[in-house]
Structure formats: structure tokens, C-alpha cells
Write an enzyme that holds these catalytic residues in place. Structure first.
Site, short mmCIF file in Angstrom:
data_model
loop_
_atom_site.label_atom_id
_atom_site.label_comp_id
_atom_site.label_asym_id
_atom_site.label_seq_id
_atom_site.Cartn_x
_atom_site.Cartn_y
_atom_site.Cartn_z
N GLY A 219 -1.73 -9.56 12.70
CA GLY A 219 -2.26 -8.74 12.73
C GLY A 219 -3.39 -7.59 11.35
O GLY A 219 -3.65 -6.51 11.16
N GLU B 156 -7.82 -10.66 17.49
CA GLU B 156 -9.44 -11.36 16.83
C GLU B 156 -9.42 -12.61 16.31
O GLU B 156 -8.22 -13.48 15.50
CB GLU B 156 -10.05 -10.49 15.89
CG GLU B 156 -10.42 -9.29 17.36
CD GLU B 156 -10.58 -7.96 16.01
OE1 GLU B 156 -11.17 -8.20 14.84
OE2 GLU B 156 -10.35 -6.99 16.22
N HIS C 257 0.85 -0.82 0.50
CA HIS C 257 0.02 -0.14 0.40
C HIS C 257 1.15 0.98 -0.05
O HIS C 257 0.40 2.04 0.62
CB HIS C 257 -0.97 -0.20 1.40
CG HIS C 257 -2.18 -1.07 1.22
ND1 HIS C 257 -3.12 -1.51 2.00
CD2 HIS C 257 -2.34 -1.86 -0.46
CE1 HIS C 257 -3.48 -2.04 1.90
NE2 HIS C 257 -3.01 -2.27 1.08
#
Ligand SMILES: [Zn+2]
Length: 278
Positions: free
Chosen positions: A208, A236, A125
Site C-alpha cells: 500500500g 494499483e 515518518h
């Protein structure tokens, strides 16, 4: 991590493909940087509230370049004050253990992997450490040293504006990062290289990141289709990546922070390599 040790032992000793790491905002969050899509990612200018998907676009930059730069200089300040953490540093150590089999693909634009010393690094990115002409007249360059980072409410100075213009054509410079209304490419974002790495990976560590952009999802899908191992390390346990890999026999998932899991992983790799007879 015992099962993972057995898998890694076989991959390190018997295979030749890449051992690839894909990282996202979670690893930088442990250095204190807010995740882009969390509530902290919302930019408030005056009384206007903007979500990244609205103002993190070339279209918005074309209309309000000063505002977008102000936001970026605020981020630059946060990044400059952040330090690479135990997870970033463990990855650099893992790179020196695995040598040319190591690849790190990151969605992060903060440059913390680079500051931690990782070399085989692909910032898909882009990076806020670099800028390029918004008119694409030249190659990306390092961020102009003379531009001062900003507090949240600080405006650009006339000097900042001067230094944020392309010296060749006079158009605005822009952050060398991928905006929401733009497409991946090889030139600035290693698109082909990242896909090539995915095609030649024996085990992929997904760290992550939750799977909200297309290239990371393609990378995970490619590794899955090739029936190679995938390891998720995330605080998570219900991300999009978990859902697309559900039921896969070649998935290991650790609900753990990267600052805890990656140093452990480094020790495992060290033990395997030290026990090898080369
Ligand atoms: Zn230019």
C-alpha cells in the site's frame, strides 16, 4: 500465491535474515483514513487551499502554528475514530509467527500498527501519537491528554494552546512527524535502523505504498541490489515501485488489497512453520 509459498518456504527454513514489511497509506485507507496525497489531503482554511507540501512544513508551522495544530487535531479525531483492520491485525499475527525475524517499517503516522499490537515497528515518518518541543529542548512525549480533538472547522481554545506549549521552555509543541522540508534522522525517525534492516532483509513486502519519499525508495533499492525477493501488494499495478522493479526476476506482485492479501499470507506462513521440524 503458490510461487510465493515456495519462496517463503525456502526463506523461512534455510535463511536467517529479516522478513520485512514496508507499509504506506494504502493499508490505513482500508481503515477509512484518507491518503495524505489524495484530494482528501488538501486542507482548506477559510478561503485558502493548501497542499500538504506547502503547509506540511516546519516553515509553515513556524508562521502559523495554530492553523497547523488545528489541522492536526482534525486528523487526530479521524485517527481516534478509525480502527486497525484485518491487514494490521494479520501483520501482528505474522510477527508472532516469525518472532525476531519480523520487522515492520511504516510510512504511516496514525499509530494503527501500534494499536494492532505490532512490536518490531519502525515509524520512519514519526507518529501523531507523540509530540515534541519545536525548540528541540527535550525528548518526545505522549500527546497531551487534555487537548481535545477537533471538527474540521473548530478553532483551538486558550486551554488547548496552553497544553500545546512545552512545559520546559514555553515554545510550541509540534507533532512528532517528519515534515516535507525536514530530513530523516535516527533519533526521531529510525533512519539508520531502517537502512540496517534493508541490508539484512531476505524478503521485503511492499504494501500500500507507491514510492514517493526517499527512505522507502532507498529501502526497496537496497533489497533489490542485494538480489533479495520483493513482493508488492497494492491495489494499483503501476506505482513507482513497480517501475523501478520492472524486469526483476525476484519480484512478485499482487494487485490486491492488504485486508485480503495479508490474512492469506499469514495462513501460508502458518502452514510453512507448522510443517517444519524444529
Ligand atoms: Zn521546550
Amino acid at each position: 500465491m503458490e510461487e510465493l509459498k515456495t519462496i517463503l518456504n525456502e526463506i523461512i527454513k534455510d535463511k536467517t535474515g529479516y522478513i520485512t514489511f514496508l507499509t504506506g497509506a494504502g493499508i490505513s485507507a482500508e481503515s477509512g483514513l484518507p491518503t495524505y496525497r489524495s484530494i482528501d489531503g488538501i486542507w482548506i482554511k477559510g478561503t485558502k487551499y493548501h497542499r500538504p507540501e506547502e503547509f506540511g512544513t516546519f516553515k509553515y508551522f513556524s508562521q502559523e502554528p495554530e492553523e497547523v495544530w488545528q489541522y492536526n487535531l482534525f486528523w487526530k479525531k479521524m485517527i481516534a475514530e478509525a480502527q486497525p483492520n484485518a491487514g494490521h491485525l494479520a501483520l501482528t499475527e505474522i510477527e508472532s509467527l516469525l518472532a525476531d525475524r519480523f520487522r515492520l517499517i511504516t510510512q504511516n503516522v496514525d499509530g494503527l500498527h501500534q494499536r494492532a499490537g505490532t512490536r518490531k515497528l519502525y515509524e520512519i515518518h514519526g507518529s501523531k501519537q507523540k509530540v515534541r518541543c519545536s525548540n528541540e529542548c527535550s525528548e518526545p512525549i505522549d500527546f497531551p491528554e487534555n487537548v481535545k480533538f477537533k471538527e474540521y472547522t473548530e478553532d483551538l481554545t486558550p486551554e488547548d494552546i496552553d497544553y500545546l506549549k512545552c512545559t520546559k521552555c514555553g515554545n510550541w509543541l509540534r507533532p512528532n512527524t517528519l515534515w516535507f522540508d525536514e530530513s530523516y534522522n535516527e533519533k526521531n525517525y529510525h533512519f539508520d535502523t531502517a537502512n540496517h534492516i534493508a541490508d539484512h532483509t531476505d524478503i521485503l513486502f511492499v504494501i500500500g505504498t507507491s514510492g514517493s519519499t526517499t527512505l522507502p525508495v532507498n529501502i526497496v533499492e537496497t533489497v533489490k541490489i542485494r538480489a533479495k525477493w520483493i513482493v508488492i501488494i497494492n491495489l494499483e499495478n503501476d506505482t513507482y515501485f513497480h517501475s523501478i522493479l520492472k524486469g526483476s526476476k525476484k519480484l512478485n506482485s499482487f494487485q490486491e488489497s492488504s485486508t485480503v492479501a495479508l490474512p492469506q499470507l499469514k495462513i501460508i506462513m502458518e502452514e510453512i512453520i507448522n510443517s517444519s521440524i524444529f
